[in-house]
Design a protein around this motif. Sequence first.
Motif, PDB file in Angstrom:
ATOM      1  N   MET A   1       0.483  12.244  -3.724  1.00 26.89           N
ATOM      2  CA  MET A   1       0.813  10.817  -3.626  1.00 26.89           C
ATOM      3  C   MET A   1      -0.330   9.955  -4.173  1.00 26.89           C
ATOM      4  O   MET A   1      -0.108   9.071  -4.997  1.00 26.89           O
ATOM      5  CB  MET A   1       1.124  10.490  -2.170  1.00 26.89           C
ATOM      6  CG  MET A   1       1.530   9.064  -1.884  1.00 26.89           C
ATOM      7  SD  MET A   1       0.161   7.942  -1.736  1.00 26.89           S
ATOM      8  CE  MET A   1      -0.588   8.508  -0.199  1.00 26.89           C
TER       9      MET A   1
ATOM     10  N   VAL B   1     -14.658   5.537   0.178  1.00 30.76           N
ATOM     11  CA  VAL B   1     -13.314   6.024  -0.157  1.00 30.76           C
ATOM     12  C   VAL B   1     -12.666   5.086  -1.173  1.00 30.76           C
ATOM     13  O   VAL B   1     -12.026   5.517  -2.122  1.00 30.76           O
ATOM     14  CB  VAL B   1     -12.452   6.108   1.129  1.00 30.76           C
ATOM     15  CG1 VAL B   1     -10.981   6.276   0.801  1.00 30.76           C
ATOM     16  CG2 VAL B   1     -12.942   7.242   2.026  1.00 30.76           C
ATOM     17  N   ALA B   2     -12.872   3.788  -0.969  1.00 28.72           N
ATOM     18  CA  ALA B   2     -12.269   2.793  -1.849  1.00 28.72           C
ATOM     19  C   ALA B   2     -13.333   2.185  -2.743  1.00 28.72           C
ATOM     20  O   ALA B   2     -14.435   1.875  -2.303  1.00 28.72           O
ATOM     21  CB  ALA B   2     -11.602   1.701  -1.027  1.00 28.72           C
ATOM     22  N   VAL B   3     -12.994   2.001  -4.002  1.00 26.92           N
ATOM     23  CA  VAL B   3     -13.962   1.452  -4.948  1.00 26.92           C
ATOM     24  C   VAL B   3     -14.249  -0.022  -4.668  1.00 26.92           C
ATOM     25  O   VAL B   3     -15.347  -0.501  -4.896  1.00 26.92           O
ATOM     26  CB  VAL B   3     -13.481   1.703  -6.405  1.00 26.92           C
ATOM     27  CG1 VAL B   3     -12.150   1.030  -6.690  1.00 26.92           C
ATOM     28  CG2 VAL B   3     -14.510   1.237  -7.419  1.00 26.92           C
TER      29      VAL B   3
ATOM     30  N   PHE C   1     -12.100   8.723  -9.981  1.00 25.31           N
ATOM     31  CA  PHE C   1     -11.116   7.834  -9.376  1.00 25.31           C
ATOM     32  C   PHE C   1      -9.756   8.527  -9.336  1.00 25.31           C
ATOM     33  O   PHE C   1      -9.199   8.905 -10.359  1.00 25.31           O
ATOM     34  CB  PHE C   1     -11.035   6.550 -10.214  1.00 25.31           C
ATOM     35  CG  PHE C   1     -10.054   5.550  -9.669  1.00 25.31           C
ATOM     36  CD1 PHE C   1     -10.378   4.767  -8.578  1.00 25.31           C
ATOM     37  CD2 PHE C   1      -8.805   5.386 -10.262  1.00 25.31           C
ATOM     38  CE1 PHE C   1      -9.478   3.830  -8.079  1.00 25.31           C
ATOM     39  CE2 PHE C   1      -7.898   4.461  -9.770  1.00 25.31           C
ATOM     40  CZ  PHE C   1      -8.237   3.685  -8.686  1.00 25.31           C
TER      41      PHE C   1
ATOM     42  N   GLN D   1     -12.304  -9.197  -5.959  1.00 18.00           N
ATOM     43  CA  GLN D   1     -12.623  -7.827  -5.564  1.00 18.00           C
ATOM     44  C   GLN D   1     -14.111  -7.695  -5.277  1.00 18.00           C
ATOM     45  O   GLN D   1     -14.937  -8.044  -6.115  1.00 18.00           O
ATOM     46  CB  GLN D   1     -12.297  -6.855  -6.699  1.00 18.00           C
ATOM     47  CG  GLN D   1     -10.853  -6.896  -7.156  1.00 18.00           C
ATOM     48  CD  GLN D   1     -10.426  -5.543  -7.713  1.00 18.00           C
ATOM     49  OE1 GLN D   1     -10.523  -4.526  -7.021  1.00 18.00           O
ATOM     50  NE2 GLN D   1      -9.959  -5.538  -8.945  1.00 18.00           N
TER      51      GLN D   1
ATOM     52  N   LEU E   1       0.281  -1.513   6.623  1.00 13.01           N
ATOM     53  CA  LEU E   1      -0.441  -1.402   5.352  1.00 13.01           C
ATOM     54  C   LEU E   1       0.192  -2.296   4.286  1.00 13.01           C
ATOM     55  O   LEU E   1      -0.495  -2.887   3.466  1.00 13.01           O
ATOM     56  CB  LEU E   1      -0.424   0.056   4.874  1.00 13.01           C
ATOM     57  CG  LEU E   1      -1.187   0.348   3.585  1.00 13.01           C
ATOM     58  CD1 LEU E   1      -2.684   0.316   3.839  1.00 13.01           C
ATOM     59  CD2 LEU E   1      -0.770   1.673   3.005  1.00 13.01           C
TER      60      LEU E   1
ATOM     61  N   TRP F   1       3.746   2.041  -3.949  1.00 12.29           N
ATOM     62  CA  TRP F   1       3.944   2.328  -2.518  1.00 12.29           C
ATOM     63  C   TRP F   1       5.066   1.447  -1.966  1.00 12.29           C
ATOM     64  O   TRP F   1       5.901   1.887  -1.175  1.00 12.29           O
ATOM     65  CB  TRP F   1       2.649   2.077  -1.721  1.00 12.29           C
ATOM     66  CG  TRP F   1       1.529   3.017  -2.063  1.00 12.29           C
ATOM     67  CD1 TRP F   1       1.582   4.028  -2.994  1.00 12.29           C
ATOM     68  CD2 TRP F   1       0.207   3.047  -1.527  1.00 12.29           C
ATOM     69  NE1 TRP F   1       0.373   4.669  -3.050  1.00 12.29           N
ATOM     70  CE2 TRP F   1      -0.493   4.094  -2.163  1.00 12.29           C
ATOM     71  CE3 TRP F   1      -0.464   2.295  -0.556  1.00 12.29           C
ATOM     72  CZ2 TRP F   1      -1.828   4.409  -1.871  1.00 12.29           C
ATOM     73  CZ3 TRP F   1      -1.792   2.610  -0.255  1.00 12.29           C
ATOM     74  CH2 TRP F   1      -2.456   3.656  -0.911  1.00 12.29           C
TER      75      TRP F   1
ATOM     76  N   THR G   1      -9.091  10.809   3.490  1.00 16.21           N
ATOM     77  CA  THR G   1     -10.166   9.836   3.713  1.00 16.21           C
ATOM     78  C   THR G   1     -11.328  10.411   4.536  1.00 16.21           C
ATOM     79  O   THR G   1     -12.451  10.456   4.053  1.00 16.21           O
ATOM     80  CB  THR G   1      -9.585   8.615   4.436  1.00 16.21           C
ATOM     81  OG1 THR G   1      -8.780   9.090   5.527  1.00 16.21           O
ATOM     82  CG2 THR G   1      -8.716   7.792   3.513  1.00 16.21           C
TER      83      THR G   1
ATOM     84  N   GLU H   1       2.072   5.841   8.131  1.00 19.58           N
ATOM     85  CA  GLU H   1       0.919   5.418   7.318  1.00 19.58           C
ATOM     86  C   GLU H   1      -0.389   5.938   7.901  1.00 19.58           C
ATOM     87  O   GLU H   1      -1.265   6.393   7.170  1.00 19.58           O
ATOM     88  CB  GLU H   1       0.840   3.891   7.274  1.00 19.58           C
ATOM     89  CG  GLU H   1       1.895   3.238   6.417  1.00 19.58           C
ATOM     90  CD  GLU H   1       1.884   1.711   6.539  1.00 19.58           C
ATOM     91  OE1 GLU H   1       2.693   1.076   5.854  1.00 19.58           O
ATOM     92  OE2 GLU H   1       1.066   1.165   7.307  1.00 19.58           O
TER      93      GLU H   1
HETATM   94  C1  HC9 Z   1      -7.598   1.387  -5.259  1.00 24.23           C
HETATM   95  O1  HC9 Z   1      -7.733  -1.254  -7.894  1.00 24.23           O
HETATM   96  C2  HC9 Z   1      -8.046   0.678  -6.530  1.00 24.23           C
HETATM   97  O2  HC9 Z   1      -6.004   5.113   4.153  1.00 24.23           O
HETATM   98  C3  HC9 Z   1      -7.267  -0.621  -6.716  1.00 24.23           C
HETATM   99  C4  HC9 Z   1      -7.445  -1.522  -5.506  1.00 24.23           C
HETATM  100  C5  HC9 Z   1      -7.098  -0.795  -4.226  1.00 24.23           C
HETATM  101  C6  HC9 Z   1      -6.258  -1.372  -3.359  1.00 24.23           C
HETATM  102  C7  HC9 Z   1      -5.944  -0.843  -2.027  1.00 24.23           C
HETATM  103  C8  HC9 Z   1      -6.811   0.344  -1.597  1.00 24.23           C
HETATM  104  C9  HC9 Z   1      -7.027   1.269  -2.817  1.00 24.23           C
HETATM  105  C10 HC9 Z   1      -7.739   0.535  -3.996  1.00 24.23           C
HETATM  106  C11 HC9 Z   1      -7.766   2.553  -2.393  1.00 24.23           C
HETATM  107  C12 HC9 Z   1      -7.102   3.260  -1.203  1.00 24.23           C
HETATM  108  C13 HC9 Z   1      -6.919   2.347   0.002  1.00 24.23           C
HETATM  109  C14 HC9 Z   1      -6.123   1.138  -0.494  1.00 24.23           C
HETATM  110  C15 HC9 Z   1      -5.762   0.411   0.776  1.00 24.23           C
HETATM  111  C16 HC9 Z   1      -5.558   1.528   1.801  1.00 24.23           C
HETATM  112  C17 HC9 Z   1      -5.986   2.840   1.126  1.00 24.23           C
HETATM  113  C18 HC9 Z   1      -8.302   1.966   0.568  1.00 24.23           C
HETATM  114  C19 HC9 Z   1      -9.225   0.327  -3.697  1.00 24.23           C
HETATM  115  C20 HC9 Z   1      -6.512   3.834   2.177  1.00 24.23           C
HETATM  116  C21 HC9 Z   1      -7.034   5.106   1.541  1.00 24.23           C
HETATM  117  C22 HC9 Z   1      -5.444   4.194   3.230  1.00 24.23           C
HETATM  118  C23 HC9 Z   1      -4.195   4.815   2.616  1.00 24.23           C
HETATM  119  C24 HC9 Z   1      -3.053   4.880   3.582  1.00 24.23           C
HETATM  120  C25 HC9 Z   1      -1.760   5.392   2.931  1.00 24.23           C
HETATM  121  C26 HC9 Z   1      -1.875   6.805   2.516  1.00 24.23           C
HETATM  122  C27 HC9 Z   1      -0.603   5.244   3.867  1.00 24.23           C
END
Ligand code: HC9
Length: 439
Positions: free
Chosen positions: A163, A313-315, A418, A339, A63, A49, A253, A245
């Motif tokens: 993406m 949504v996030a692990v 995932f 983590q 972000l 990103w 989400t 973002e």
């Molecule tokens: C994914 O090991 C797994 O709405 C990795 C650690 C990690 C880091 C950041 C996390 C990501 C994970 C999952 C997706 C997250 C992201 C931070 C923000 C993003 C939670 C857990 C959200 C879905 C945001 C995305 C915004 C973007 C499209 C502009």
Amino acid sequence: MMQKFQTFGPIYREKLGMYESVNIIDPEDAAILFKSEGRYPKRLMIPSWQAYRDFRNKAYGVLLKTGESWRHDRMILNKEAMSLKVIDNFVPLLNEVGEDFIKRVHMQIKKSGQGRWTADLTNELFRFALESVCNVLYGTRLGLLEDFIDPEAQRFIDAVTVMFHTTSPMLYLPPSLLRRINAKIWLDHVQAWDIIFMQADKCIQKIYRDLRLNQKSTGEYLGILPSLLVQDKLPIEDIKASVTEMMAGGVDTTSITLQWAMFELARAPSIQEQLRTEIITAETAAQGDLLKTLRSVPLVKATIKEAIRLHPVAVSVQRYTTQELILQNYFIPAKTLVQVGIYAMGRDPKYFVRPEQFNPERWLNDDPTHFRGLGFGFGPRQCLGRRIAELEMALFLIHILKNFKIETKRGVDIGTTFDLILVPDKPIYLTLWPLDSHP
Ligand code: HC9
């Protein structure tokens, strides 16, 4: 992570590609971690990103920003997206989108000629979610719940999915390498972000122009972007970066969370009934005051929390420690990536009684649920879209439950995969029956 916590206990160290991390599961440990958070909480960076923005010379939004520059932007954006003062303004904007979704379902039922509608709602919900977030950001409707869907908007939705999908294989590879060898995955990723930024830019430019033409301020709430532009506290490039973002972050989400919530409710008809009673009672007491209704539907809110517990949504939520910490008697040096395995936490009987059960009421009891609801992260680095998402989902559920009975085929097991974010491993088919005509 669930398996590893099983094997190693509530804390273990792991090396994955270029990341070394300490993984934890206990809410008490999460509490210590977040309470020791400094002025600039840092989470794991997604290298691709960042690489895209560097490659295209684009500003980072909140972000991806860090340090003082992050803090500065974040404080300004909090006022526009998180503060109690402003979020009431989102309610009418999100409510009209919710109402339009209901109209659309009624139409689909009529079209089916069967008195019900059975479908995989993924795409419908993607459109609902984009329509919702755009109405809050820009104060404008895209018309994604109508029959003719702007192909550009559909391209945006598809680009966000691509993406995310192309991010995970690149998590553990340096983007510089991928770029040098022109890897297909990198090219697809760049193309997806290009579409995302182009579409967002179009929306932003339109508001920017309209606002300059109509300088008169009526005092009416116009949306997050107009509000940011009028205030003039952030350079336009920074506004664009963060608004883009938010627009991209608000599609998959909330829509996937709502899909899970409806799936769980479909398997729990008695909870649906309880929710309907709560909603009707709240509405009657509120006499058409929507803000008041929203303040008296605790079970609806608990339903969203419960859906997120089982299907976050996030692990994980991650932080780099700024100081030495002791967790579970282990010494963790400063600058360690820690983590919190929130997916694993949500399914562990040590922290949730009968975790396999979908039971929103568990959030209403006064047993200590502190640091167990981490689906949006915690503290100043938590999800900026949180309040938008919560209101959007609450209003959606209120409308759906008032109008339809949700059903799903019995015995269908849906797992999780995932895809950077966690998503259902197969399509979820839901049946919606109009309430007044359902036997
Ligand atoms: C994914 O090991 C797994 O709405 C990795 C650690 C990690 C880091 C950041 C996390 C990501 C994970 C999952 C997706 C997250 C992201 C931070 C923000 C993003 C939670 C857990 C959200 C879905 C945001 C995305 C915004 C973007 C499209 C502009």
